[in-house]
Write a protein that holds these residues in place. Sequence first.
Motif, PDB file in Angstrom:
ATOM      1  N   TYR A   1       4.420  -0.100   5.685  1.00  0.00           N
ATOM      2  CA  TYR A   1       4.542   0.386   4.318  1.00  0.00           C
ATOM      3  C   TYR A   1       4.458   1.919   4.290  1.00  0.00           C
ATOM      4  CZ  TYR A   1       3.825  -4.531   3.411  1.00  0.00           C
ATOM      5  OH  TYR A   1       3.953  -5.893   3.406  1.00  0.00           O
TER       6      TYR A   1
ATOM      7  N   ARG B   1      -5.254  -3.903   5.721  1.00  0.00           N
ATOM      8  CA  ARG B   1      -4.367  -2.763   5.566  1.00  0.00           C
ATOM      9  C   ARG B   1      -4.849  -1.707   6.541  1.00  0.00           C
ATOM     10  NH1 ARG B   1      -4.251  -2.963  -0.781  1.00  0.00           N
ATOM     11  NH2 ARG B   1      -6.126  -4.144  -0.308  1.00  0.00           N
TER      12      ARG B   1
ATOM     13  N   LEU C   1      -6.924 -10.285   5.291  1.00  0.00           N
ATOM     14  CA  LEU C   1      -5.746  -9.430   5.133  1.00  0.00           C
ATOM     15  C   LEU C   1      -6.157  -7.987   5.378  1.00  0.00           C
ATOM     16  CD1 LEU C   1      -2.713  -9.817   3.993  1.00  0.00           C
ATOM     17  CD2 LEU C   1      -3.608  -8.526   2.073  1.00  0.00           C
TER      18      LEU C   1
ATOM     19  N   ALA D   1       0.836  -1.202   0.000  1.00  0.00           N
ATOM     20  CA  ALA D   1       0.000   0.000   0.000  1.00  0.00           C
ATOM     21  C   ALA D   1       0.866   1.245   0.000  1.00  0.00           C
ATOM     22  CB  ALA D   1      -0.914   0.032   1.227  1.00  0.00           C
TER      23      ALA D   1
ATOM     24  N   VAL E   1       0.852   2.923   6.421  1.00  0.00           N
ATOM     25  CA  VAL E   1      -0.055   1.801   6.168  1.00  0.00           C
ATOM     26  C   VAL E   1       0.653   0.540   6.671  1.00  0.00           C
ATOM     27  CG1 VAL E   1      -1.312   0.459   4.444  1.00  0.00           C
ATOM     28  CG2 VAL E   1      -1.014   2.932   4.136  1.00  0.00           C
TER      29      VAL E   1
ATOM     30  N   LEU F   1      -0.355   5.681  -0.164  1.00  0.00           N
ATOM     31  CA  LEU F   1      -1.542   6.525  -0.259  1.00  0.00           C
ATOM     32  C   LEU F   1      -1.200   7.779  -1.052  1.00  0.00           C
ATOM     33  CD1 LEU F   1      -2.804   6.223   3.418  1.00  0.00           C
ATOM     34  CD2 LEU F   1      -3.455   4.844   1.453  1.00  0.00           C
TER      35      LEU F   1
ATOM     36  N   TRP G   1      -9.779  -2.780   4.810  1.00  0.00           N
ATOM     37  CA  TRP G   1      -9.030  -1.610   5.277  1.00  0.00           C
ATOM     38  C   TRP G   1      -9.525  -1.213   6.655  1.00  0.00           C
ATOM     39  CZ3 TRP G   1      -5.196   1.247   2.766  1.00  0.00           C
ATOM     40  CH2 TRP G   1      -4.936   0.890   1.427  1.00  0.00           C
TER      41      TRP G   1
ATOM     42  N   VAL H   1      -4.479   1.864   8.233  1.00  0.00           N
ATOM     43  CA  VAL H   1      -3.913   3.205   8.080  1.00  0.00           C
ATOM     44  C   VAL H   1      -3.954   3.866   9.455  1.00  0.00           C
ATOM     45  CG1 VAL H   1      -4.048   5.383   6.840  1.00  0.00           C
ATOM     46  CG2 VAL H   1      -4.893   3.283   5.759  1.00  0.00           C
TER      47      VAL H   1
END
Lengths: 93, 985
Positions: free
Chosen positions: B248, B277, B275, A2, B252, A4, B166, B279
């Motif tokens: 990441y 992700r 899974l 990911a 994230v 953004l 998410w 934020v």
Amino acid sequence: MASLITCPHCGTRPKEEFTIRGDAAPRRPGSADRDEAWYAYVYIRDNPKGRILEYWHHAGGCRRWLVVDRDNLTHEVFGVVDAADFQRTEAAE
Amino acid sequence: MTSYRLDAGGAINRAQALSFSFDGRNYKGLQGDTLASALLANDQMLMGRSFKYHRPRGPVTAGSSEPNALLTIGSGARSEPNARATTVELYQGLVAASQNRWPSLKHDIGAVNSLLSPFLGAGFYYKTFMWPAAFWEKLYEPLIRKAAGLGKLALEADPDRYEKAWAHCDLLVIGAGPAGLMAALVAGRAGLRVILADEGFRPGGSLLSESVSVAGLAAVDYAGGLVSELSSLPNVTLMPRTTVFGWYDDMVFGAVERVQKHVASPSPELPVERLWRIVAKRAILASGAEERPLVFGGNDKPGVMTATAARTYLNRYGVAVGGKVAVFTNGGSGYRTAADLAAKGVEVTAVIDARAQSADVAPAGIRVIRNAGVVATNGRHRIDGLLLERAGFEEVIGCDALAMSGGWSPIVHLMCQRGTKPVWSEESQAFLAPNVGNSFVAAGSAAGVETISECLRDGAAKAASLASELGFAAHGANLPDVEGEYDASFAPVWYVPGAKDKAFVDFQNDVAVSDLGAAQREGFRHIEHTKRYTTVGMATDQGKLGNVNTAGIVAAMRGVSPAEIGTTTFRPFYTPVSFGALAGAAQGEHGAPVRTSPLHGWAKKNGASFVEAGLWYRSAWFARDGEKNWRESVDREVLSVRANAGLCDVSTLGKIEIFGAGAAEFLDRIYCNGFLKLPVGKARYGLMLREDGIVFDDGTTSRLGEHHYVMTTTTAYATDVMTHMEFCAQTFWPELDVRFVSVSDQWAQMSLAGPKARIIMSRVVQDDLSDAAFPFLAARAVTLRGGLKARLFRISFSGELAYELAVPAGYGEAVADAIMEAGRDEGICAYGVEALNVLRIEKGFITHNELDGRTTADDVGLGRMMAMQKPDFIGKRLSTRFGLTAADRLQLVGLKPVEPEKQINAGAHLLKEAAKPSLANDQGFVSSACYSPALGSFIALAMLKSGRERVGERIVVWDALRGMEVPADVCAPVFVDAENAKLHV
């Protein structure tokens, strides 16, 4: 996994919604410009490491082309503008 | 079989027994057990065989860093290899099997590799099995691959569901030990949106396994209290069984939640794994610290494990790891383990301390041997003693388990995944988390903090600081008193000298100290080279136990500080993540979607066979009874169109609706031919170039109103053309008033072609379709009989009188049915893309077979279309450069075989008669070919060097792939109705 990008129209979105075209620095020459200018525009690209202006297309969102100012090593993003606004600003300068 | 389960204690439910099997034998465990703790309770210390030498192995940890106890869980399609027994949550009916052994775990033929170990050291495959060369591929490699390995995959489709999601939060806390729990609590009370993720099935971390009391409660009960308060906060999300595996860009975090890996039969209502992700505005790494093994001879044998593991099995699971346990330590953890074991009545035979002196004190009655080192262990499937050396004297100590402690390494992986290396601390003798900015900070023992009370305090302080950065008022937590803590400090011991057996650094990859030495001697000195030469730190555990010891040992060999050696690169994933979780729902048709035209149903009931074109399924031909092969169907369809009429689905073409006062100018700039003068109500064929002067795509654009156009593109380039137009409009000419939108899916479009097309279409359309009222290239809105508004275009891709009718997608099938009915007496047929292809080749119309990214407009005979008087258009400037105007470029021609029944295939190359096939003699290639039922001959379109001036020449079509050589005559690229008489009727 990911990254953004904050689209000026849609807000913060994951990178999967975008496609990247590459360096936004080259300007399309005029049709009367010299061969060398056209050759450089169509074929020659720098491949800088670090801060770069890039064309990103919000293909899975508003379908606007954006100019993303970011560091391609760290993915630190310094700004995102609509490509039309970017072009107008450039033209004004 | 002895039971090693203690009578009392542990965070397990003694009322809930669970039965499970291991290697076909049935066992009983308890709710709250891991598979490893349940096996240990049943005296099953042997759990696996090592990767290379097939040495017997047992668990060395009680957590996710486990390198040895790798088992295959489940059976059939659900069997999962390389699961760590130390993290697998026990459930009723669990089926486990050991790996990398034959015929059985106890009697493993592969153990002969141990005898061959002098030949299997680091880099052995570069050195030992080199001669003769052919033997490597045929003999050595298959044998080595068979002997070395982990578990086997189930070669069946995964029956389970996975999904992706998410999540967003103010604070992500990674790890639910004392620091993480307290951080989440402080942030949660302050009102932050908090996610607390922990890889285990029970939050608590070291509070579950340490024998301290917190706020007057047993640590495990105190943890329970924190968890129940967190559960009651609506802004806090607890995510147990969730491993945060990666950090990441843009804060994230990747995480995998094992939703149903702890049940025998997963419910189809839920995914087995999810899974995430996540934020996070801020994150706290509270992942704890790893206890380092000591590196001594025989340190890999079943029964040798870290002191923390021994303590965890004892305190959390109520399992003694042995009946007579020895301890080998360089710090306080070993003494604490001895004390805990003794307190639960387990015999501790000795505490062997590598240090000459320390302040640590063993419980009364336990022998402490200082300044000593273990040099070998005895026994095979479980140790039965050890050999220690002290001041040159050897002594055998009886024991059936050995708890070792080599100090601590903070678990800093996530913080080092984005290019920042951990920092060596001489004071802590460990690599500490680097400073990666204020958004992501380490807390608790991940930050090098030692005791539980300090972890609680550090978690609270870090969370309060992050909360106030985000503008929340954080109130300090009331930190509890912790009683019974111990001093976990240690003195570094990287390698215990005098080893009388292999001393392993990396258990999973069978890398011993001697291998590290070989790597240094042979020049693979950089730590990354050492890793690749020896395989240290690879495979499923990624060196969680071994990497820091490797750095320390290599540093000692070189006489430098571990700071100079550094670490290898940290990358996601922290622990292995299944492909199923990474794929999520993108399986089968969800991975590659099927696009069907609005006329798919019509085509199906008319007997279509379909062909895949990208994601589309297009109708290829419509077989009728008695037709023996596809060619018979296609020939009939072609002849029927030429004689009567046919209806073809062309809905897959890209369709773009264009509006605006600047639309005409815009089209004039993106097409190479002129569009300014296109009248309202007319269609025009258009050719788009790329900026380098090569043809990009073609199609028709019709002007429906003063400022309203509709464009078609080829099926394959629909997306590319849309993207290209957006780029041009937005970045080159933002001043142009033009807007456009893809309507490819909104319209069903069908082509009615053939001499009887007008009669048939007139029965469906109200408007006057006479040639005068609706001439060739007319394009207008029409009304169907019945009132439906539609768009009609008089354009032809077959050379026949033809109309393309577009109706809103939902009406497509009904309108197509009505046309078929209206044409029944006129001999109408449905035709597919194969017949469409024959019809266009007969007329010399081009597709992307000809527009292959190398051809110019002139190459395909459309040079006259280039409106060079226009001031600018995309591709104008470079279309005139020398290379694109050379006289010997390949040009579009037609080919007719001298013998009509000789087949020509696309892809074949062209040679002059009697010329040898060679690159220098190559004259071009066949781009499209088919059998023309109108001519009764095979025909082809080809790209031929200087082709247009070679009409009439005889050449050879050379098809080496199919072993065919066919003489053919070059002709103009049109085979039927060269005067276009049939078009204008």
